[in-house]
Design an enzyme around this catalytic site. Structure first.
Site, PDB file in Angstrom:
ATOM      1  CD  GLU A 198      36.259  42.198  42.373  1.00  0.00           C
ATOM      2  OE1 GLU A 198      35.583  42.528  43.369  1.00  0.00           O
ATOM      3  OE2 GLU A 198      37.440  41.781  42.443  1.00  0.00           O
ATOM      4  CD  GLU A 307      33.770  39.538  48.737  1.00  0.00           C
ATOM      5  OE1 GLU A 307      34.851  39.746  49.320  1.00  0.00           O
ATOM      6  OE2 GLU A 307      33.527  39.934  47.583  1.00  0.00           O
TER       7      GLU A 307
END
Length: 393
Positions: A198, A307
């Site tokens: 990520e 997120e």
């Protein structure tokens, strides 16, 4: 009596001296890292220090799989048709650049000190962990303080990487221990064998002890049972003397004002097998494929988007912002945050616009996502939101 006092003073002085030596070496996740590789130290402010390490003596080489590792200084292969002329509005500057630079042949490492520990209270998760309503409800009932919410797009297939230009903002947290992230996920595997890489930006006070917008990377090979951000554990081989992991961006977007963005990419070098992370076309470093089980070959899923964590303080939804803190429905450029010039890298190492895209929005009344129809800036979408409001409780 004076002899006893003198001995006590001597013993106290010796204890303090030994402590200072051990502290200077730096303790990271229970492992002592020698400072013998430090070539230069840059004092950024009262809470932040950058150490310029000899690239050949970087801490990651303590990983058992990286003993006698030969550094790959730059990618040997680049994806075909990857857009490199759309690097956005940012002259890439991290705050620490104002205080000095690291020499060639060194890498900048943000020092983790006693007052800035690496013990984390929250962790990122891959969106699939709450893709079904049942699993999301189960998570809420078991661990209400760690509910993750998303506004993302997802693709399944065989991939060698992804790239996107991500709008840079500084979202506001309701509670300092909550998290707001905008990132790219590269993933493969399922269940306990989920592997991810990520990269993007985050605001997360437990990790950094401030609310600045910072560049981060993260990896896991076992569905987050063990996971590592930045250089908080061994594995990522850092190669750039210009970019420091976990450091803040100097330029950010303003509401209805100047917009700042940066191009983030993760791609697999087919010659070496290494997964390279780049920002603004600068190779920051790589994850050797040997660290992974599933990602040792290819990725089977890619996600782009935002997120947050929702602790439901006082029993209501958090006001922690995602992206700019404004919905796509409130307006586009300068109001809502965006991803644009999005590309995936297929199994033939060719960059393409996404296809067969699915959106995943956990709670559209709190945070939402809108894919643009015209795609004037390549494949793009707006996303984000304010959290708690009249329709989000």
């Amino acid at each position: 009596m004076s002899k006893v006092i003198n001995f006590a003073r001597w013993l106290l002085t010796l204890t303090i001296f030994i402590f200072l030596i051990l502290f200077q070496d730096g303790l990271i996740d229970g492992r002592t890292i020698s400072n013998t590789g430090i070539i230069k130290t840059i004092k950024v402010d009262k809470d932040e220090i950058i150490d310029c390490y000899d690239i050949n003596k970087q801490p990651s080489f303590n990983h058992p799989l990286l003993h006698n590792h030969t550094i790959q200084r730059r990618p040997s292969m680049h994806p075909k048709k990857l857009k490199l002329d759309n690097l956005g509005t940012l002259q890439l500057t991290q705050t620490w650049h104002k205080y000095g630079t690291c020499p060639q042949g060194t890498i900048p490492i943000r020092r983790i000190t006693k007052d800035n520990p690496s013990t984390l209270l929250r962790k990122h998760r891959h969106p699939e962990l709450s893709h079904s309503k049942a699993s999301h409800n189960t998570l809420q009932s078991i661990d209400i303080i760690d509910v993750h919410e998303y506004a993302t797009i997802t693709m399944h297939g065989i991939f060698l990487g992804a790239q996107a230009k991500i709008n840079l903002w500084n979202p506001i947290m309701e509670i300092p221990s909550e998290l707001s992230v905008s990132q790219i996920w590269i993933a493969a595997g399922n269940g306990d064998d989920l592997n991810t890489i990520e990269a993007g930006w985050e605001v997360y006070q437990p990790r950094y002890h401030d609310s600045k917008t910072r560049f981060f990377i993260l990896w896991t090979s076992d569905n987050y049972k063990n996971k590592c951000s930045n250089l908080e554990c061994y594995g990522f081989v850092h190669t750039s003397s210009e970019i420091a992991l976990g450091c803040s961006f100097y330029e950010l977007s303003t509401f209805k004002g100047n917009q700042k963005d940066a191009t983030f990419s993760i791609h697999k070098d087919q010659n070496s097998g290494n997964w390279w992370v780049q920002v603004q076309n600068i190779p920051v470093g790589y994850y050797p494929s040997s660290l992974f089980t599933q990602l040792s070959n290819t990725s089977t899923r890619i996600d782009f988007g935002g997120e947050i964590t929702n602790m439901k303080f006082k029993g209501q939804h958090t006001t922690t912002q995602m992206g700019s803190g404004h919905f796509p429905s409130e307006g586009g450029l300068g109001i809502s945050s965006y991803f644009d010039h999005i590309q995936i890298i297929d199994e033939n190492n060719e960059a393409k616009d996404p296809s067969d895209v699915k959106t995943y929005v956990t709670n559209p009344n709190c945070y939402n996502l809108q894919i643009e129809d015209k795609h004037t800036n390549g494949y793009d979408f707006y996303y984000g939101g304010p959290g708690y409001n009249d329709n989000c409780r």
